[in-house]
Design a protein around this motif. Structure first.
Motif, PDB file in Angstrom:
ATOM      1  N   TYR A 172      32.089 -20.609  35.317  1.00 29.57           N
ATOM      2  CA  TYR A 172      33.371 -20.493  34.311  1.00 29.57           C
ATOM      3  C   TYR A 172      33.995 -19.149  34.908  1.00 29.57           C
ATOM      4  O   TYR A 172      33.382 -17.921  34.916  1.00 29.57           O
ATOM      5  CB  TYR A 172      32.794 -20.298  32.831  1.00 29.57           C
ATOM      6  N   GLN A 175      31.138 -26.225  25.857  1.00 29.11           N
ATOM      7  CA  GLN A 175      32.586 -26.454  25.969  1.00 29.11           C
ATOM      8  C   GLN A 175      33.559 -26.222  24.801  1.00 29.11           C
ATOM      9  O   GLN A 175      34.472 -25.323  24.880  1.00 29.11           O
ATOM     10  CB  GLN A 175      32.628 -27.801  26.320  1.00 29.11           C
ATOM     11  N   GLU A 176      32.997 -26.388  23.692  1.00 22.75           N
ATOM     12  CA  GLU A 176      33.710 -26.029  22.370  1.00 22.75           C
ATOM     13  C   GLU A 176      33.606 -24.588  22.163  1.00 22.75           C
ATOM     14  O   GLU A 176      34.665 -24.098  21.760  1.00 22.75           O
ATOM     15  CB  GLU A 176      32.839 -26.800  21.103  1.00 22.75           C
ATOM     16  N   SER A 228      39.444 -19.711  25.718  1.00 24.32           N
ATOM     17  CA  SER A 228      40.481 -20.001  27.005  1.00 24.32           C
ATOM     18  C   SER A 228      40.437 -21.369  27.383  1.00 24.32           C
ATOM     19  O   SER A 228      39.346 -22.093  27.323  1.00 24.32           O
ATOM     20  CB  SER A 228      39.977 -19.190  28.112  1.00 24.32           C
ATOM     21  N   PRO A 229      41.623 -21.939  27.555  1.00 24.95           N
ATOM     22  CA  PRO A 229      41.832 -23.539  28.093  1.00 24.95           C
ATOM     23  C   PRO A 229      40.938 -23.637  29.565  1.00 24.95           C
ATOM     24  O   PRO A 229      41.017 -24.672  30.009  1.00 24.95           O
ATOM     25  CB  PRO A 229      42.972 -23.732  28.102  1.00 24.95           C
ATOM     26  N   GLU A 230      40.856 -22.562  30.269  1.00 27.64           N
ATOM     27  CA  GLU A 230      40.241 -22.790  31.528  1.00 27.64           C
ATOM     28  C   GLU A 230      38.950 -23.534  31.533  1.00 27.64           C
ATOM     29  O   GLU A 230      38.125 -23.221  30.765  1.00 27.64           O
ATOM     30  CB  GLU A 230      40.103 -21.308  32.161  1.00 27.64           C
ATOM     31  N   PRO A 231      38.889 -24.286  32.458  1.00 28.31           N
ATOM     32  CA  PRO A 231      37.743 -25.404  32.354  1.00 28.31           C
ATOM     33  C   PRO A 231      36.438 -24.516  33.062  1.00 28.31           C
ATOM     34  O   PRO A 231      36.417 -23.836  33.919  1.00 28.31           O
ATOM     35  CB  PRO A 231      38.135 -26.652  33.394  1.00 28.31           C
ATOM     36  N   GLN A 262      36.423 -23.116  24.713  1.00 27.05           N
ATOM     37  CA  GLN A 262      37.626 -23.402  24.519  1.00 27.05           C
ATOM     38  C   GLN A 262      38.146 -22.830  23.586  1.00 27.05           C
ATOM     39  O   GLN A 262      39.436 -22.547  23.671  1.00 27.05           O
ATOM     40  CB  GLN A 262      37.715 -25.159  24.208  1.00 27.05           C
ATOM     41  N   LYS A 263      37.443 -22.282  22.654  1.00 19.03           N
ATOM     42  CA  LYS A 263      37.937 -21.530  21.637  1.00 19.03           C
ATOM     43  C   LYS A 263      38.655 -19.937  22.176  1.00 19.03           C
ATOM     44  O   LYS A 263      39.521 -19.215  21.571  1.00 19.03           O
ATOM     45  CB  LYS A 263      36.888 -21.112  20.593  1.00 19.03           C
TER      46      LYS A 263
END
Length: 235
Positions: free
Chosen positions: A200, A167-168, A174-177, A171-172
């Motif tokens: 993803y 996850q970390e 793209s903010p896409e979950p 997140q670096k």
């Protein structure tokens, strides 16, 4: 039966050639094949040997690579590197399941993709390589195959919260979950085996299996991290 032309193809694919092809054939023979075809040796004895080779090779590598790490940390890291999901991932990378000889029932039940079968076959392969060409070649093969997993494990210092680390990492970028899906459930209720995928941007980044959904998701995240590590090494 796996023809010798396919054995040649397998050896070309991994860049190693056995002096004694019977050892390689034994390493690629699941016990279910021997039960259905008496007289053919299966790979369980080689698996026993390969497990010992793997332990000493990885132990020495970690001892030298981490000169200040205490024994407890080294043990945890080694366990993470040589666990069944990690070895099964390496086996999939070399397409090992395709070349296994196995019984019809085992094959129909998904044996070629079963993590335990793949991990055991990889250990048998290492045992056969040790007998055929000695410890140094076996060491080279094991460490080359496991390096992305070793590096990914060391990045987390052996602690296996792979979902958080993935996850970390994402997140670096793209903010896409990202999300986890259960792809398959096998076995009776008291002994289920789950297969999870981490998705993803519409793409499956990794797959993993486990006795619980959470364990399967962790292994899927681990496979995704190993894939990222391999990409980084080639850049």
């Amino acid at each position: 039966m796996v023809p010798f032309t396919n054995l040649a193809e397998f050896q070309e694919g991994i860049g190693l050639f056995w002096r004694d092809p019977d050892l390689l054939l034994e390493a690629l023979t699941h016990s279910s094949f021997s039960y259905e075809h008496p007289g053919h040796r299966h790979n369980q004895r080689l698996e026993f040997l390969g497990d010992a080779v793997l332990e000493i090779v990885v132990s020495e590598h970690l001892y030298r690579r981490l000169p200040d790490a205490p024994e407890g940390d080294l043990t945890k890291i080694r366990a993470a590197v040589v666990c069944e999901p990690a070895l099964a991932h390496v086996a999939r990378e070399m397409n090992l399941g395709t070349y296994l000889r196995m019984g019809r029932g085992e094959e129909l039940s998904g044996g070629r993709e079963r993590p335990s079968v793949l991990a055991d076959a990889l250990e048998a392969l290492l045992g056969a390589l040790y007998l055929d060409q000695g410890l140094e070649v076996a060491r080279w093969f094991a460490l080359q195959s496991l390096e992305p997993i070793i590096s990914a494990t060391l990045a987390g210092k052996g602690e296996a919260d792979y979902k958080t680390r993935l996850q970390e990492l994402l997140q670096k970028r793209s903010p896409e979950p990202l999300r986890y899906v259960i792809i398959k459930e096998e076995g009776p209720d008291h002994n289920k085996l789950f297969t999870a995928g981490v998705v993803y941007r519409g793409k499956v980044l990794g797959r993993g299996t486990g006795r619980t959904k959470k364990e399967a998701e962790q292994h899927a995240a681990r496979e995704a991290l190993v894939s990222f590590e391999r990409v980084e090494q080639h850049h």
